[in-house]
Design a protein around this motif. Sequence first.
Motif, PDB file in Angstrom:
ATOM      1  N   ARG A  10       0.845  -1.208   0.000  1.00 45.17           N
ATOM      2  CA  ARG A  10       0.000   0.000   0.000  1.00 45.17           C
ATOM      3  C   ARG A  10       0.876   1.252   0.000  1.00 45.17           C
ATOM      4  NH1 ARG A  10      -2.997  -3.150   3.680  1.00 45.17           N
ATOM      5  NH2 ARG A  10      -2.175  -1.957   5.456  1.00 45.17           N
ATOM      6  N   LEU A  11       1.949   1.233   0.764  1.00 42.23           N
ATOM      7  CA  LEU A  11       2.876   2.370   0.776  1.00 42.23           C
ATOM      8  C   LEU A  11       3.517   2.556  -0.599  1.00 42.23           C
ATOM      9  CD1 LEU A  11       4.668   1.819   4.203  1.00 42.23           C
ATOM     10  CD2 LEU A  11       3.103   3.684   3.618  1.00 42.23           C
ATOM     11  N   LEU A  12       3.981   1.478  -1.177  1.00 42.65           N
ATOM     12  CA  LEU A  12       4.604   1.563  -2.502  1.00 42.65           C
ATOM     13  C   LEU A  12       3.620   2.055  -3.552  1.00 42.65           C
ATOM     14  CD1 LEU A  12       6.757  -1.688  -2.447  1.00 42.65           C
ATOM     15  CD2 LEU A  12       7.583   0.680  -2.326  1.00 42.65           C
ATOM     16  N   ARG A  13       2.398   1.539  -3.498  1.00 46.34           N
ATOM     17  CA  ARG A  13       1.368   1.956  -4.458  1.00 46.34           C
ATOM     18  C   ARG A  13       1.112   3.460  -4.344  1.00 46.34           C
ATOM     19  NH1 ARG A  13      -1.695  -2.068  -3.586  1.00 46.34           N
ATOM     20  NH2 ARG A  13      -0.919  -3.258  -5.330  1.00 46.34           N
ATOM     21  N   ALA A  14       1.002   3.960  -3.122  1.00 44.14           N
ATOM     22  CA  ALA A  14       0.756   5.395  -2.910  1.00 44.14           C
ATOM     23  C   ALA A  14       1.959   6.225  -3.362  1.00 44.14           C
ATOM     24  CB  ALA A  14       0.428   5.662  -1.446  1.00 44.14           C
ATOM     25  N   LEU A  15       3.163   5.779  -3.030  1.00 43.27           N
ATOM     26  CA  LEU A  15       4.371   6.504  -3.437  1.00 43.27           C
ATOM     27  C   LEU A  15       4.551   6.520  -4.946  1.00 43.27           C
ATOM     28  CD1 LEU A  15       7.119   5.472  -0.862  1.00 43.27           C
ATOM     29  CD2 LEU A  15       6.292   7.782  -1.346  1.00 43.27           C
ATOM     30  N   GLU A  16       4.235   5.410  -5.578  1.00 46.27           N
ATOM     31  CA  GLU A  16       4.402   5.329  -7.027  1.00 46.27           C
ATOM     32  C   GLU A  16       3.481   6.315  -7.739  1.00 46.27           C
ATOM     33  OE1 GLU A  16       5.298   1.785 -10.174  1.00 46.27           O
ATOM     34  OE2 GLU A  16       3.619   1.472  -8.801  1.00 46.27           O
ATOM     35  N   LEU A 137       8.728   3.882 -35.637  1.00 44.03           N
ATOM     36  CA  LEU A 137       8.309   5.196 -35.162  1.00 44.03           C
ATOM     37  C   LEU A 137       6.989   5.065 -34.415  1.00 44.03           C
ATOM     38  CD1 LEU A 137       9.044   8.229 -35.304  1.00 44.03           C
ATOM     39  CD2 LEU A 137       7.648   8.354 -37.356  1.00 44.03           C
ATOM     40  N   ALA A 138       6.931   5.611 -33.219  1.00 45.50           N
ATOM     41  CA  ALA A 138       5.685   5.590 -32.445  1.00 45.50           C
ATOM     42  C   ALA A 138       4.784   6.722 -32.941  1.00 45.50           C
ATOM     43  CB  ALA A 138       5.975   5.761 -30.959  1.00 45.50           C
ATOM     44  N   MET A 139       3.551   6.396 -33.286  1.00 48.81           N
ATOM     45  CA  MET A 139       2.610   7.406 -33.801  1.00 48.81           C
ATOM     46  C   MET A 139       1.946   8.184 -32.671  1.00 48.81           C
ATOM     47  SD  MET A 139       3.084   7.125 -36.955  1.00 48.81           S
ATOM     48  CE  MET A 139       1.788   8.136 -37.610  1.00 48.81           C
ATOM     49  N   ARG A 140       1.590   7.475 -31.594  1.00 49.32           N
ATOM     50  CA  ARG A 140       0.985   8.125 -30.427  1.00 49.32           C
ATOM     51  C   ARG A 140       1.100   7.163 -29.255  1.00 49.32           C
ATOM     52  NH1 ARG A 140      -4.523   6.277 -29.831  1.00 49.32           N
ATOM     53  NH2 ARG A 140      -5.095   5.048 -31.634  1.00 49.32           N
ATOM     54  N   ASP A 141       1.040   7.718 -28.068  1.00 48.22           N
ATOM     55  CA  ASP A 141       1.110   6.894 -26.865  1.00 48.22           C
ATOM     56  C   ASP A 141      -0.285   6.420 -26.492  1.00 48.22           C
ATOM     57  OD1 ASP A 141       3.813   7.266 -26.624  1.00 48.22           O
ATOM     58  OD2 ASP A 141       3.638   8.941 -25.236  1.00 48.22           O
ATOM     59  N   VAL A 142      -0.456   5.134 -26.402  1.00 46.92           N
ATOM     60  CA  VAL A 142      -1.721   4.554 -25.973  1.00 46.92           C
ATOM     61  C   VAL A 142      -1.683   4.308 -24.469  1.00 46.92           C
ATOM     62  CG1 VAL A 142      -3.275   2.575 -26.218  1.00 46.92           C
ATOM     63  CG2 VAL A 142      -2.118   3.525 -28.231  1.00 46.92           C
ATOM     64  N   LYS A 143      -0.566   3.792 -23.992  1.00 44.87           N
ATOM     65  CA  LYS A 143      -0.348   3.562 -22.566  1.00 44.87           C
ATOM     66  C   LYS A 143       1.114   3.875 -22.278  1.00 44.87           C
ATOM     67  CE  LYS A 143      -0.867   0.147 -18.889  1.00 44.87           C
ATOM     68  NZ  LYS A 143      -1.218  -1.242 -18.570  1.00 44.87           N
ATOM     69  N   PRO A 144       1.424   5.146 -22.082  1.00 44.65           N
ATOM     70  CA  PRO A 144       2.824   5.524 -21.950  1.00 44.65           C
ATOM     71  C   PRO A 144       3.483   5.081 -20.646  1.00 44.65           C
ATOM     72  CG  PRO A 144       1.425   7.419 -21.613  1.00 44.65           C
ATOM     73  CD  PRO A 144       0.531   6.292 -22.040  1.00 44.65           C
ATOM     74  N   ARG A 145       2.703   4.945 -19.596  1.00 45.75           N
ATOM     75  CA  ARG A 145       3.265   4.565 -18.305  1.00 45.75           C
ATOM     76  C   ARG A 145       2.301   3.644 -17.578  1.00 45.75           C
ATOM     77  NH1 ARG A 145       4.145   9.894 -18.795  1.00 45.75           N
ATOM     78  NH2 ARG A 145       6.293  10.508 -19.034  1.00 45.75           N
ATOM     79  N   ALA A 146       2.865   2.788 -16.790  1.00 48.94           N
ATOM     80  CA  ALA A 146       2.056   1.915 -15.947  1.00 48.94           C
ATOM     81  C   ALA A 146       2.702   1.885 -14.571  1.00 48.94           C
ATOM     82  CB  ALA A 146       1.983   0.517 -16.554  1.00 48.94           C
ATOM     83  N   TYR A 147       2.009   1.341 -13.630  1.00 54.60           N
ATOM     84  CA  TYR A 147       2.532   1.244 -12.270  1.00 54.60           C
ATOM     85  C   TYR A 147       2.998  -0.181 -11.999  1.00 54.60           C
ATOM     86  CZ  TYR A 147       0.169   5.723 -11.626  1.00 54.60           C
ATOM     87  OH  TYR A 147      -0.234   7.018 -11.746  1.00 54.60           O
ATOM     88  N   LEU A 148       4.226  -0.311 -11.519  1.00 52.69           N
ATOM     89  CA  LEU A 148       4.744  -1.623 -11.187  1.00 52.69           C
ATOM     90  C   LEU A 148       3.926  -2.288 -10.090  1.00 52.69           C
ATOM     91  CD1 LEU A 148       8.602  -0.945 -11.207  1.00 52.69           C
ATOM     92  CD2 LEU A 148       7.254  -2.224 -12.890  1.00 52.69           C
ATOM     93  N   THR A 149       3.432  -1.489  -9.155  1.00 49.43           N
ATOM     94  CA  THR A 149       2.651  -2.070  -8.061  1.00 49.43           C
ATOM     95  C   THR A 149       1.356  -2.688  -8.560  1.00 49.43           C
ATOM     96  OG1 THR A 149       1.779   0.138  -7.554  1.00 49.43           O
ATOM     97  CG2 THR A 149       3.644  -0.648  -6.231  1.00 49.43           C
ATOM     98  N   ASP A 150       0.809  -2.187  -9.660  1.00 46.38           N
ATOM     99  CA  ASP A 150      -0.371  -2.815 -10.244  1.00 46.38           C
ATOM    100  C   ASP A 150      -0.015  -4.157 -10.866  1.00 46.38           C
ATOM    101  OD1 ASP A 150      -1.918  -0.657  -9.463  1.00 46.38           O
ATOM    102  OD2 ASP A 150      -2.060   0.217 -11.474  1.00 46.38           O
ATOM    103  N   ALA A 151       1.148  -4.217 -11.518  1.00 46.00           N
ATOM    104  CA  ALA A 151       1.572  -5.454 -12.154  1.00 46.00           C
ATOM    105  C   ALA A 151       1.935  -6.514 -11.103  1.00 46.00           C
ATOM    106  CB  ALA A 151       2.772  -5.198 -13.051  1.00 46.00           C
ATOM    107  N   ALA A 152       2.392  -6.061  -9.935  1.00 45.00           N
ATOM    108  CA  ALA A 152       2.774  -6.996  -8.871  1.00 45.00           C
ATOM    109  C   ALA A 152       1.568  -7.617  -8.183  1.00 45.00           C
ATOM    110  CB  ALA A 152       3.652  -6.289  -7.832  1.00 45.00           C
ATOM    111  N   GLY A 153       0.410  -7.017  -8.392  1.00 45.88           N
ATOM    112  CA  GLY A 153      -0.810  -7.578  -7.833  1.00 45.88           C
ATOM    113  C   GLY A 153      -1.231  -7.028  -6.515  1.00 45.88           C
TER     114      GLY A 153
END
Length: 153
Positions: A10-16, A137-153
């Motif tokens: 929870r701390l990591l998720r909030a900090l991220e 060449l990237a035309m546009r960003d669809v998902k430019p960033r994600a959170y590692l804490t979401d991927a960790a579950g």
Amino acid sequence: MPDLDPADMRLLRALERDARLSFASLGEAAGMSKTPTWKRVQAMEKAGVIAGYRAVIDAAGIGLSTSAFVHVSIAFDRHEAFEQAVQDEPAVLACHATVGDFDYLLQVVTAGVPELDDLLRNRLRRLPGVHRFTTTLAMRDVKPRAYLTDAAG
């Protein structure tokens, strides 16, 4: 890797999501008081789980509107030299060693297509051991960033 409990996550998720939170606000988000929050964050920093803090900058906002991905093939005996040299190229945001048809995947950013052309022709192709590369060449960003804490579950 240290054992992370649900409170740590929870701390990591909030900090991220917002690394500028005060320890009081961070603790509130994680359901604990300020002092235990501070101690857990310090422990995760010391263990290397928290590797640093940074601002998220909008590339276009600072004049970097062209993003591309470059697959690079390297001469067999030049990997170490290439990896050292790519560290000094500011237009390379990320470099990943890969398995497959190419040895590395680079994420690069430039002000425009002419600058990308210059980067490819005059800088990247001259890095040690570069045998060939292919650019997407990237035309546009669809998902430019994600959170590692979401991927960790």
